[in-house]
Design a protein around this motif. Structure first.
Motif, PDB file in Angstrom:
ATOM      1  N   TYR A 209       7.498  11.402 -39.826  1.00 38.84           N
ATOM      2  CA  TYR A 209       7.239   9.899 -39.139  1.00 38.84           C
ATOM      3  C   TYR A 209       6.659   9.119 -40.190  1.00 38.84           C
ATOM      4  N   ALA A 210       5.296   9.493 -40.588  1.00 38.28           N
ATOM      5  CA  ALA A 210       4.531   8.969 -41.485  1.00 38.28           C
ATOM      6  C   ALA A 210       5.160   8.561 -42.728  1.00 38.28           C
ATOM      7  N   GLU A 211       5.655   9.562 -43.322  1.00 37.15           N
ATOM      8  CA  GLU A 211       6.536   9.340 -44.561  1.00 37.15           C
ATOM      9  C   GLU A 211       7.446   8.157 -44.397  1.00 37.15           C
ATOM     10  N   GLY A 212       8.304   8.268 -43.358  1.00 35.61           N
ATOM     11  CA  GLY A 212       9.413   7.278 -43.426  1.00 35.61           C
ATOM     12  C   GLY A 212       8.910   6.028 -43.143  1.00 35.61           C
ATOM     13  N   ALA A 213       7.788   5.749 -42.125  1.00 32.60           N
ATOM     14  CA  ALA A 213       7.129   4.417 -42.062  1.00 32.60           C
ATOM     15  C   ALA A 213       6.676   3.970 -42.938  1.00 32.60           C
ATOM     16  N   ILE A 214       5.828   4.767 -43.742  1.00 27.99           N
ATOM     17  CA  ILE A 214       5.323   4.069 -45.034  1.00 27.99           C
ATOM     18  C   ILE A 214       6.436   3.694 -45.979  1.00 27.99           C
ATOM     19  N   ALA A 215       7.547   4.369 -46.029  1.00 25.36           N
ATOM     20  CA  ALA A 215       8.508   3.854 -46.874  1.00 25.36           C
ATOM     21  C   ALA A 215       9.024   2.486 -46.579  1.00 25.36           C
ATOM     22  N   HIS A 216       9.051   2.145 -45.256  1.00 28.16           N
ATOM     23  CA  HIS A 216       9.690   1.243 -44.697  1.00 28.16           C
ATOM     24  C   HIS A 216       8.588  -0.093 -44.780  1.00 28.16           C
ATOM     25  N   GLY A 217       7.387   0.223 -45.303  1.00 30.13           N
ATOM     26  CA  GLY A 217       6.478  -0.934 -45.370  1.00 30.13           C
ATOM     27  C   GLY A 217       5.179  -1.092 -44.400  1.00 30.13           C
ATOM     28  N   VAL A 218       5.331  -0.080 -43.331  1.00 33.86           N
ATOM     29  CA  VAL A 218       4.357  -0.106 -42.399  1.00 33.86           C
ATOM     30  C   VAL A 218       2.789   0.306 -42.968  1.00 33.86           C
ATOM     31  N   PRO A 219       1.737  -0.241 -42.813  1.00 34.26           N
ATOM     32  CA  PRO A 219       0.523   0.066 -43.438  1.00 34.26           C
ATOM     33  C   PRO A 219       0.066   1.453 -43.191  1.00 34.26           C
ATOM     34  N   GLU A 220      -0.416   2.340 -44.077  1.00 32.03           N
ATOM     35  CA  GLU A 220      -0.721   3.512 -43.901  1.00 32.03           C
ATOM     36  C   GLU A 220      -1.835   3.977 -42.669  1.00 32.03           C
ATOM     37  N   GLU A 221      -2.784   3.043 -42.321  1.00 31.66           N
ATOM     38  CA  GLU A 221      -3.882   2.993 -41.349  1.00 31.66           C
ATOM     39  C   GLU A 221      -3.068   2.852 -39.955  1.00 31.66           C
ATOM     40  N   GLU A 222      -1.956   2.089 -40.097  1.00 27.49           N
ATOM     41  CA  GLU A 222      -1.483   1.465 -38.795  1.00 27.49           C
ATOM     42  C   GLU A 222      -0.285   2.926 -38.318  1.00 27.49           C
ATOM     43  N   VAL A 223       0.198   3.486 -39.115  1.00 25.17           N
ATOM     44  CA  VAL A 223       0.956   4.761 -38.892  1.00 25.17           C
ATOM     45  C   VAL A 223       0.065   5.590 -38.384  1.00 25.17           C
ATOM     46  N   GLU A 224      -1.048   6.056 -39.006  1.00 24.34           N
ATOM     47  CA  GLU A 224      -1.841   6.944 -38.380  1.00 24.34           C
ATOM     48  C   GLU A 224      -2.289   6.723 -36.923  1.00 24.34           C
ATOM     49  N   ALA A 225      -2.782   5.580 -36.781  1.00 22.76           N
ATOM     50  CA  ALA A 225      -3.054   4.994 -35.238  1.00 22.76           C
ATOM     51  C   ALA A 225      -1.672   5.302 -34.539  1.00 22.76           C
ATOM     52  N   LEU A 226      -0.622   4.955 -34.890  1.00 27.33           N
ATOM     53  CA  LEU A 226       0.604   5.061 -34.175  1.00 27.33           C
ATOM     54  C   LEU A 226       1.022   6.540 -33.801  1.00 27.33           C
ATOM     55  N   ASN A 227       0.743   7.321 -34.674  1.00 28.85           N
ATOM     56  CA  ASN A 227       0.742   8.587 -34.568  1.00 28.85           C
ATOM     57  C   ASN A 227      -0.025   9.176 -33.494  1.00 28.85           C
ATOM     58  N   GLY A 228      -1.121   8.918 -33.416  1.00 30.70           N
ATOM     59  CA  GLY A 228      -2.165   9.229 -32.560  1.00 30.70           C
ATOM     60  C   GLY A 228      -1.720   8.800 -31.145  1.00 30.70           C
ATOM     61  N   LEU A 229      -1.218   7.351 -31.178  1.00 30.50           N
ATOM     62  CA  LEU A 229      -0.634   6.783 -29.761  1.00 30.50           C
ATOM     63  C   LEU A 229       0.435   7.549 -29.456  1.00 30.50           C
ATOM     64  N   PHE A 230       1.156   8.091 -30.056  1.00 30.82           N
ATOM     65  CA  PHE A 230       2.509   8.777 -29.556  1.00 30.82           C
ATOM     66  C   PHE A 230       2.110  10.081 -29.128  1.00 30.82           C
TER      67      PHE A 230
END
Length: 270
Positions: A209-230
């Protein structure tokens, strides 16, 4: 009564602000681009935004589950008390321990408070970080296919505005959900029916998920937080319905199928 709408350009905030303006309620938008500006990361901006304000709609950015949120809510609530604010309405997260800690801070403030505790927004699929996934036809998330009572943001805004402008809502905690539980597979099926094309749900690992989200322009720190929330919230803990919309407004909550049909244009490729 001047009402400050924090997050006034976001999913819930802009709807709250528009509804208040339609009721001729003086509105101040709380955002970095407003005048005076408001920035959660710069506490020097808070006092000017609160000056002369009677009520505040509090939508924390990026989420009450993120580090530092509880401390910010505590500081904002104390400042609101000192500034003469009379009413607070907090947008909270269902099943989030840190969000509940923020709720307790406002409940102990001595001000009139209302908590609007919500599940996952339906509009995440049409206005948020899942829009591109729906457009691509594959919703890939690092969660099991658990049931979630997705809630319509327009219902949230209606409840918040009622709490900000009418008597009878002070001291109430409204837990808002949609009228039925849906898995992400169910969501994909509803979106497929609304759009007339095939949309599927695929569970992935957090790394994928992180790889795909970052590729779509989601900031890395936001991706990390989203993964924690999921991982924290989408574990089945919210797989039950609440009737907060009915309690607050005297009408049923909006169903996901109605939301999907109404927003079908959002998922049409140019």
């Amino acid at each position: 009564m001047t009402t400050l709408v924090l997050g006034g350009t976001g999913k819930t905030g802009r709807r709250v602000a528009d509804r208040l303006a339609a009721l001729d309620v003086p509105v101040r938008i709380g955002s970095r681009s407003a005048e005076p500006g408001f920035d959660w990361t710069d506490r020097a901006t808070w006092a000017p935004a609160l000056e002369g304000v009677d009520a505040v709609y509090v939508a924390y950015y990026p989420d009450l589950a993120f580090p530092g949120a509880v401390e910010d809510i505590e500081a904002l609530t104390a400042l609101a008390v000192r500034s003469g604010v009379k009413r607070l309405v907090l947008l909270s997260g269902r099943g989030e321990p840190q969000a509940e800690a923020s709720e307790r801070i406002m409940q102990a403030s001595g001000l009139d408070w209302t908590i609007v505790r919500c599940g996952w927004f339906m509009q995440n699929f049409s206005e948020g970080y899942l829009l591109e996934a729906v457009l691509d036809g594959v919703i890939a998330l690092p969660v099991a296919d658990v049931a979630e009572p997705f809630v319509d943001v327009d219902d949230i805004a209606d409840v918040a505005v009622a709490a900000l402008t009418r008597d009878g809502h002070a001291g109430r905690l409204y837990e808002l959900t949609g009228p039925r539980l849906l898995t992400f597979t169910d969501v994909a099926a509803e979106l497929s029916r609304a759009t007339g094309r095939q949309i599927t749900y695929v569970p992935v690992t957090a790394e994928q998920y992180a790889e795909g989200a970052i590729a779509h322009g989601v900031p890395e720190e936001e991706v990390e937080a989203l993964n924690g929330l999921f991982a924290e919230v989408l574990d089945g803990r919210n797989a039950h319905l609440s009737d907060g919309v009915q309690q607050a407004l005297g009408r049923p909550a909006r169903d996901f199928a109605d939301y999907a049909r109404a927003n079908a244009d959002a998922w049409a490729r140019p």
